[in-house]
Design an enzyme around this catalytic site. Sequence first.
Site, mmCIF file in Angstrom:
data_model
loop_
_atom_site.group_PDB
_atom_site.id
_atom_site.type_symbol
_atom_site.label_atom_id
_atom_site.label_comp_id
_atom_site.label_asym_id
_atom_site.label_seq_id
_atom_site.Cartn_x
_atom_site.Cartn_y
_atom_site.Cartn_z
ATOM 1 N N TYR A 177 -2.624 -1.325 10.598
ATOM 2 C CA TYR A 177 -2.884 -1.532 9.191
ATOM 3 C C TYR A 177 -1.557 -1.092 8.532
ATOM 4 O O TYR A 177 -0.944 -1.911 7.901
ATOM 5 C CB TYR A 177 -4.081 -0.914 8.544
ATOM 6 C CG TYR A 177 -4.275 -0.914 7.100
ATOM 7 C CD1 TYR A 177 -4.783 -2.234 6.648
ATOM 8 C CD2 TYR A 177 -3.721 -0.199 6.366
ATOM 9 C CE1 TYR A 177 -4.750 -2.340 4.952
ATOM 10 C CE2 TYR A 177 -3.816 -0.215 4.764
ATOM 11 C CZ TYR A 177 -4.408 -1.392 4.349
ATOM 12 O OH TYR A 177 -4.497 -1.635 3.018
ATOM 13 N N SER A 199 0.808 -1.139 -0.058
ATOM 14 C CA SER A 199 0.030 -0.070 -0.189
ATOM 15 C C SER A 199 0.919 1.189 -0.213
ATOM 16 O O SER A 199 1.910 1.216 0.546
ATOM 17 C CB SER A 199 -0.594 0.091 1.328
ATOM 18 O OG SER A 199 -1.586 1.387 1.356
HETATM 19 N N1 LIG Z 1 -8.743 -0.360 -1.661
HETATM 20 C C1 LIG Z 1 -7.564 0.533 -1.107
HETATM 21 O O1 LIG Z 1 -7.785 1.485 -0.881
HETATM 22 C C2 LIG Z 1 -6.089 -0.321 -0.894
HETATM 23 C C3 LIG Z 1 -5.277 0.630 -0.890
HETATM 24 C C4 LIG Z 1 -3.980 0.074 -0.580
HETATM 25 C C5 LIG Z 1 -3.935 -1.339 -0.529
HETATM 26 N N2 LIG Z 1 -4.832 -2.106 -0.697
HETATM 27 C C6 LIG Z 1 -4.750 -3.686 -0.478
HETATM 28 O O2 LIG Z 1 -5.290 -4.204 -1.602
HETATM 29 C C7 LIG Z 1 -5.780 -5.779 -1.031
HETATM 30 C C8 LIG Z 1 -7.005 -5.767 -1.490
HETATM 31 O O3 LIG Z 1 -7.982 -4.946 -0.982
HETATM 32 P P1 LIG Z 1 -9.231 -4.427 -1.529
HETATM 33 O O4 LIG Z 1 -9.253 -2.976 -1.524
HETATM 34 O O5 LIG Z 1 -9.654 -5.147 -2.962
HETATM 35 O O6 LIG Z 1 -10.473 -4.789 -0.413
HETATM 36 P P2 LIG Z 1 -11.372 -5.918 -0.459
HETATM 37 O O7 LIG Z 1 -12.715 -5.970 -1.508
HETATM 38 O O8 LIG Z 1 -12.087 -5.805 0.886
HETATM 39 O O9 LIG Z 1 -10.503 -7.253 -0.475
HETATM 40 C C9 LIG Z 1 -10.011 -8.015 0.379
HETATM 41 C C10 LIG Z 1 -10.104 -9.400 -0.012
HETATM 42 O O10 LIG Z 1 -9.483 -10.015 1.025
HETATM 43 C C11 LIG Z 1 -10.184 -11.285 1.542
HETATM 44 N N3 LIG Z 1 -9.758 -11.729 2.797
HETATM 45 C C12 LIG Z 1 -9.795 -10.884 3.981
HETATM 46 N N4 LIG Z 1 -9.174 -11.687 5.004
HETATM 47 C C13 LIG Z 1 -9.050 -12.781 4.568
HETATM 48 C C14 LIG Z 1 -8.707 -14.125 5.217
HETATM 49 N N5 LIG Z 1 -8.256 -14.061 6.469
HETATM 50 N N6 LIG Z 1 -8.392 -15.027 4.360
HETATM 51 C C15 LIG Z 1 -8.794 -15.049 3.025
HETATM 52 N N7 LIG Z 1 -9.173 -14.093 2.502
HETATM 53 C C16 LIG Z 1 -9.340 -12.865 2.959
HETATM 54 C C17 LIG Z 1 -11.658 -10.769 1.428
HETATM 55 O O11 LIG Z 1 -12.719 -11.796 1.281
HETATM 56 P P3 LIG Z 1 -13.422 -12.631 2.698
HETATM 57 O O12 LIG Z 1 -13.580 -11.333 3.487
HETATM 58 O O13 LIG Z 1 -14.463 -13.153 2.031
HETATM 59 O O14 LIG Z 1 -12.349 -13.389 3.449
HETATM 60 C C18 LIG Z 1 -11.604 -9.938 0.254
HETATM 61 O O15 LIG Z 1 -12.192 -10.820 -0.858
HETATM 62 C C19 LIG Z 1 -5.540 -5.370 0.468
HETATM 63 O O16 LIG Z 1 -4.274 -6.228 0.858
HETATM 64 C C20 LIG Z 1 -5.399 -4.260 0.918
HETATM 65 O O17 LIG Z 1 -4.748 -3.928 1.995
HETATM 66 C C21 LIG Z 1 -6.068 -1.676 -0.705
#
Ligand SMILES: NC(=O)c1ccc[n+]([C@@H]2O[C@H](COP(=O)([O-])OP(=O)(O)OC[C@H]3O[C@@H](n4cnc5c(N)ncnc54)[C@H](OP(=O)(O)O)[C@@H]3O)[C@@H](O)[C@H]2O)c1
Length: 244
Positions: free
Chosen positions: A152, A139
Site C-alpha cells: 500500500y 497519503s
Molecule cells: N482514510 C485514510 O486514512 C486515508 C489516508 C491516506 C490516503 N487515503 C486515500 O484516500 C483515498 C480514498 O480512501 P477513503 O479513505 O475515502 O476510503 P474508502 O471510503 O474505502 O474509499 C475508497 C473508494 O474507492 C473505491 N474503489 C476501490 N477500488 C476501486 C476500483 N478498483 N475501481 C473503482 N473504485 C474503487 C471504493 O468503492 P468500491 O469499493 O465500490 O469500488 C471506495 O468508494 C484512497 O486513495 C486512500 O488510499 C486514505
Amino acid sequence: MELKNNTVLITGGGSGIGFALAKRFTKAGNQVIICGRRKEQLEIAKIKLPNLICYQVDVSQEKERLDFVARVTLEHPALNVLINNAGVQNRPAPLVEPQDWSKHRLEISTNLEAPIHLSLLFIPHLQKQTHPVIINVSSGLAFTPLSFMSTYCLTKAALHSFTMSLRHQLKATPIQVVELIPPAVNTDLGGTGLHTAGVNLDEFADHCMSKLEQGDLEFGFGTSEERRHFSREQLDQYFLTMNK
Ligand SMILES: NC(=O)c1ccc[n+]([C@@H]2O[C@H](COP(=O)([O-])OP(=O)(O)OC[C@H]3O[C@@H](n4cnc5c(N)ncnc54)[C@H](OP(=O)(O)O)[C@@H]3O)[C@@H](O)[C@H]2O)c1
C-alpha cells in the site's frame, strides 16, 4: 483552482474522502461524476446527492479504464477535473510468510496503475478544456511507510513521484496537477473500524476545499502536512516511531 462551474470526475467517489469531496463540489456549483465498483454504494450516494452522475467501473482493470474514458468524455464533454481518489488497503501477512499475491497486485493496479493510466488517457481531453485539473490522492504513508502494509505504502510513494513528474511535464499546458496527501482519516478504508483514530472526515474535506481554492499544488493535513516537509533525519525517526 476555480471551485465552481467545473465538471468533476471523482474515482471512488461513492464513499469516504471521495464522497465528502463530491458533496462539497456539488454544493459549490459543479457537476460531479463519480465511479466505483459497488452498484449499491453508488445508489446510496445518488440518494444522498441526486445530481450525482454515477458509473459502475472497476478502475483496476485496463479494459474498463479504456472503455470508461471513451464513454465519459463522450457523454460529458465538459469534464475538466479528474480526481484520482479510488484506493484499496490491504494488511498482508508478515513478508516472511506465504503471501496472497492477488491482494498486493490489487493495491498496485488500483492505487498506482489506475491513476497513472487515467491521467494519461485524460490528458488529450483535458488539454482542450478551460481550467483543467488533475488531482491525485496519495497519503502521508508515501513519506513514511508502515512496514506492515508495505505494498500500500509503496503505491502511494510512487504516486507522489509520478505526480511530481506529471506536474513538471504538463507545465507548458493549461492542466494543473495537484497532490492531496491525507493523513489517517476516519473512513472505512481497508474495512470498517480500522481508521477510527483518523482525523474527522468533514474537517479534512473542508481543509482540502480551502487549499484547492487557494491554489496549493501539494498539501497535507496535520501529520501528513508535517511529514511532507520533514528532513531525512526526521523521516527516519518518524518511521522508527510508527513501526515500533
Ligand atoms: N482514510 C485514510 O486514512 C486515508 C489516508 C491516506 C490516503 N487515503 C486515500 O484516500 C483515498 C480514498 O480512501 P477513503 O479513505 O475515502 O476510503 P474508502 O471510503 O474505502 O474509499 C475508497 C473508494 O474507492 C473505491 N474503489 C476501490 N477500488 C476501486 C476500483 N478498483 N475501481 C473503482 N473504485 C474503487 C471504493 O468503492 P468500491 O469499493 O465500490 O469500488 C471506495 O468508494 C484512497 O486513495 C486512500 O488510499 C486514505
